[in-house]
Scaffold this motif. Structure first.
Motif, PDB file in Angstrom:
ATOM      1  N   TYR A  70     -20.871   6.972  14.471  1.00  0.00           N
ATOM      2  CA  TYR A  70     -22.053   6.117  14.428  1.00  0.00           C
ATOM      3  C   TYR A  70     -23.134   6.884  13.679  1.00  0.00           C
ATOM      4  O   TYR A  70     -23.516   7.986  14.099  1.00  0.00           O
ATOM      5  CB  TYR A  70     -22.504   5.743  15.849  1.00  0.00           C
ATOM      6  CG  TYR A  70     -21.550   4.794  16.524  1.00  0.00           C
ATOM      7  CD1 TYR A  70     -21.769   3.423  16.490  1.00  0.00           C
ATOM      8  CD2 TYR A  70     -20.401   5.259  17.155  1.00  0.00           C
ATOM      9  CE1 TYR A  70     -20.872   2.537  17.089  1.00  0.00           C
ATOM     10  CE2 TYR A  70     -19.498   4.383  17.757  1.00  0.00           C
ATOM     11  CZ  TYR A  70     -19.747   3.016  17.714  1.00  0.00           C
ATOM     12  OH  TYR A  70     -18.858   2.148  18.296  1.00  0.00           O
ATOM     13  N   ILE A 119     -22.156   3.640  23.948  1.00  0.00           N
ATOM     14  CA  ILE A 119     -21.880   4.734  23.018  1.00  0.00           C
ATOM     15  C   ILE A 119     -22.730   5.970  23.314  1.00  0.00           C
ATOM     16  O   ILE A 119     -22.204   7.036  23.626  1.00  0.00           O
ATOM     17  CB  ILE A 119     -22.120   4.292  21.547  1.00  0.00           C
ATOM     18  CG1 ILE A 119     -21.306   3.027  21.218  1.00  0.00           C
ATOM     19  CG2 ILE A 119     -21.780   5.431  20.575  1.00  0.00           C
ATOM     20  CD1 ILE A 119     -19.807   3.206  21.341  1.00  0.00           C
ATOM     21  N   ASN A 120     -24.036   5.844  23.190  1.00  0.00           N
ATOM     22  CA  ASN A 120     -24.856   7.052  23.251  1.00  0.00           C
ATOM     23  C   ASN A 120     -26.051   6.908  24.200  1.00  0.00           C
ATOM     24  O   ASN A 120     -27.072   6.331  23.830  1.00  0.00           O
ATOM     25  CB  ASN A 120     -25.346   7.413  21.841  1.00  0.00           C
ATOM     26  CG  ASN A 120     -25.923   8.808  21.782  1.00  0.00           C
ATOM     27  OD1 ASN A 120     -26.130   9.445  22.824  1.00  0.00           O
ATOM     28  ND2 ASN A 120     -26.190   9.285  20.588  1.00  0.00           N
ATOM     29  N   ALA A 176     -23.411   9.613  16.739  1.00  0.00           N
ATOM     30  CA  ALA A 176     -22.520   9.733  17.894  1.00  0.00           C
ATOM     31  C   ALA A 176     -21.096   9.709  17.366  1.00  0.00           C
ATOM     32  O   ALA A 176     -20.789   8.943  16.449  1.00  0.00           O
ATOM     33  CB  ALA A 176     -22.744   8.601  18.886  1.00  0.00           C
ATOM     34  N   VAL A 207     -16.988   9.343  18.255  1.00  0.00           N
ATOM     35  CA  VAL A 207     -15.985   8.895  19.215  1.00  0.00           C
ATOM     36  C   VAL A 207     -14.649   9.488  18.782  1.00  0.00           C
ATOM     37  O   VAL A 207     -14.203   9.257  17.653  1.00  0.00           O
ATOM     38  CB  VAL A 207     -15.896   7.357  19.265  1.00  0.00           C
ATOM     39  CG1 VAL A 207     -14.848   6.924  20.286  1.00  0.00           C
ATOM     40  CG2 VAL A 207     -17.264   6.753  19.602  1.00  0.00           C
ATOM     41  N   ASP A 208     -14.073  10.279  19.683  1.00  0.00           N
ATOM     42  CA  ASP A 208     -12.784  10.919  19.406  1.00  0.00           C
ATOM     43  C   ASP A 208     -11.838  10.540  20.535  1.00  0.00           C
ATOM     44  O   ASP A 208     -11.854  11.164  21.603  1.00  0.00           O
ATOM     45  CB  ASP A 208     -12.979  12.441  19.339  1.00  0.00           C
ATOM     46  CG  ASP A 208     -11.688  13.167  18.955  1.00  0.00           C
ATOM     47  OD1 ASP A 208     -10.757  12.514  18.444  1.00  0.00           O
ATOM     48  OD2 ASP A 208     -11.622  14.394  19.168  1.00  0.00           O
ATOM     49  N   ASP A 220     -10.952   8.932  23.726  1.00  0.00           N
ATOM     50  CA  ASP A 220     -11.801   8.437  24.820  1.00  0.00           C
ATOM     51  C   ASP A 220     -12.998   9.355  25.077  1.00  0.00           C
ATOM     52  O   ASP A 220     -13.659   9.251  26.112  1.00  0.00           O
ATOM     53  CB  ASP A 220     -10.983   8.260  26.107  1.00  0.00           C
ATOM     54  CG  ASP A 220     -10.328   9.556  26.552  1.00  0.00           C
ATOM     55  OD1 ASP A 220     -10.547  10.607  25.898  1.00  0.00           O
ATOM     56  OD2 ASP A 220      -9.593   9.534  27.561  1.00  0.00           O
ATOM     57  N   THR A 259     -16.683  10.494  23.851  1.00  0.00           N
ATOM     58  CA  THR A 259     -17.820  10.068  23.040  1.00  0.00           C
ATOM     59  C   THR A 259     -18.952  11.065  23.217  1.00  0.00           C
ATOM     60  O   THR A 259     -19.266  11.459  24.342  1.00  0.00           O
ATOM     61  CB  THR A 259     -18.272   8.665  23.474  1.00  0.00           C
ATOM     62  OG1 THR A 259     -17.176   7.764  23.307  1.00  0.00           O
ATOM     63  CG2 THR A 259     -19.432   8.177  22.618  1.00  0.00           C
TER      64      THR A 259
END
Lengths: 213, 213
Positions: A4, A47-48, A55, A57-58, A60, A62
């Motif tokens: 993001y 998300i953040n 941000a 996401v890898d 699960d 974040t």
């Protein structure tokens, strides 16, 4: 992975450079911080929690905050290393990175400039003077650190580190705002060298999918 | 080791906590940032090119920037570890630490408040509103991060980490400035727990040799 990001956010730019240096593919998800998308409930809740970009996401996992993200990427994908393993070399890299990340960038980011303009009703001249004041104070420190400890074509040696990843977006931002930076000769030499590197070029604001002129 | 510190500097306070948690002895060298001692040529040339506190001297190695210093101390004196070795746990700790260190502290430190007062001629009410605005925006993020990921009596688990080291001076500073923080229940519970710990108590401003009321 998903990132993001906002094209013009210096903190997003840092993470884009790190991902490009490591050759890691990712989906780019634009978050328009000018229109306040980072404050939408779905972004904060989903998300953040700190309501900011970037941000990552890898799977699960974040994560927000650019330096935390780059440290995480360095642990998961250590080649090339952006934080050297030797404690003293690592400390030098972090010292310059934190000077940029804590002393320069935060006082001149979008939310602060907006507060100066919208809440405090500063004139454009006052806002520009504010911006230049903190750039000059901070860049003078960067230049002195490089004079004392810098070597090679990058900040510290012959390969990019987190220090270069932090410095380039800050210098690019200051140039965009019309600051005169020629006196910071060492910093500008690093900036010129780094900007020509494909990973830094690829991460630049104008190359992002959400870029607008 | 020697620590160049100002009693009321939150960044110095962070390093004092880290040194106390690790049980490391040091000489305390006061640098009065209110009178500008951090800008004296002998300090910049001899100790800290970035013209700030804190600075740590460890033998012939001299280092500025609180997070760089604490990372260095964690490498040299790993017990107790303030940055967990596990990449995800470490990322969580850094995420909250950077939220405090990059998003909250820099916009409310002495040099910024002085600029608001001396250069921009803000009223005391405007300056207070500025301070409270960034505290509220930042602490709301801290509280959401703790709600999502926090556990145990400290920010993350049952032992202090860099996150607690960053949070406590920031909360102490906000309380000193008269902010109302009760709504940040998780953060204030951590603050209360941490403040009672001997290392955190020993590092507090009022316990430093350069303290003045």
């Amino acid at each position: 992975m998903q990132l993001y990001s906002f094209f013009n956010s210096s903190t997003s730019y840092r993470v884009r450079i790190a991902l490009a240096l490591k050759g890691l593919p990712y989906d780019y998800l634009g978050v328009n911080i000018r229109t306040g998308q980072h404050r939408h409930a779905e972004y904060i809740d989903g998300i953040n929690p700190s309501a900011s970009v970037p941000a990552l996401v890898d799977g699960d996992f974040t994560l927000g905050q650019s330096f935390a993200i780059i440290d995480y990427l360095d642990a998961r994908h250590p080649e090339p290393r952006l934080l050297p393993p030797d404690p003293e070399q690592r400390a030098r890299v972090l010292e310059l990175s934190m000077l940029v990340g804590c002393d320069i960038h935060p006082v001149n980011n979008l939310r602060v400039l907006r507060y100066l303009q919208d809440t405090l009703k500063l004139t454009p001249e006052q806002k520009d003077a504010w911006y230049r004041h903190w750039i000059d104070e901070g860049m003078a420190g960067v230049e002195r650190l490089l004079a004392r400890h810098g070597h090679g074509k990058w900040c510290f040696g012959n390969a990019p580190t987190l220090a270069d990843v932090a410095l380039v977006p800050q210098v690019a931002n200051a140039l965009r705002m019309g600051c005169e930076l020629d006196r910071y000769q060492r910093a500008m030499a690093v900036f010129a060298h780094a900007s020509a590197h494909p990973a830094f070029a690829q991460a630049a604001p104008a190359r992002q999918p959400d870029y607008t002129a």
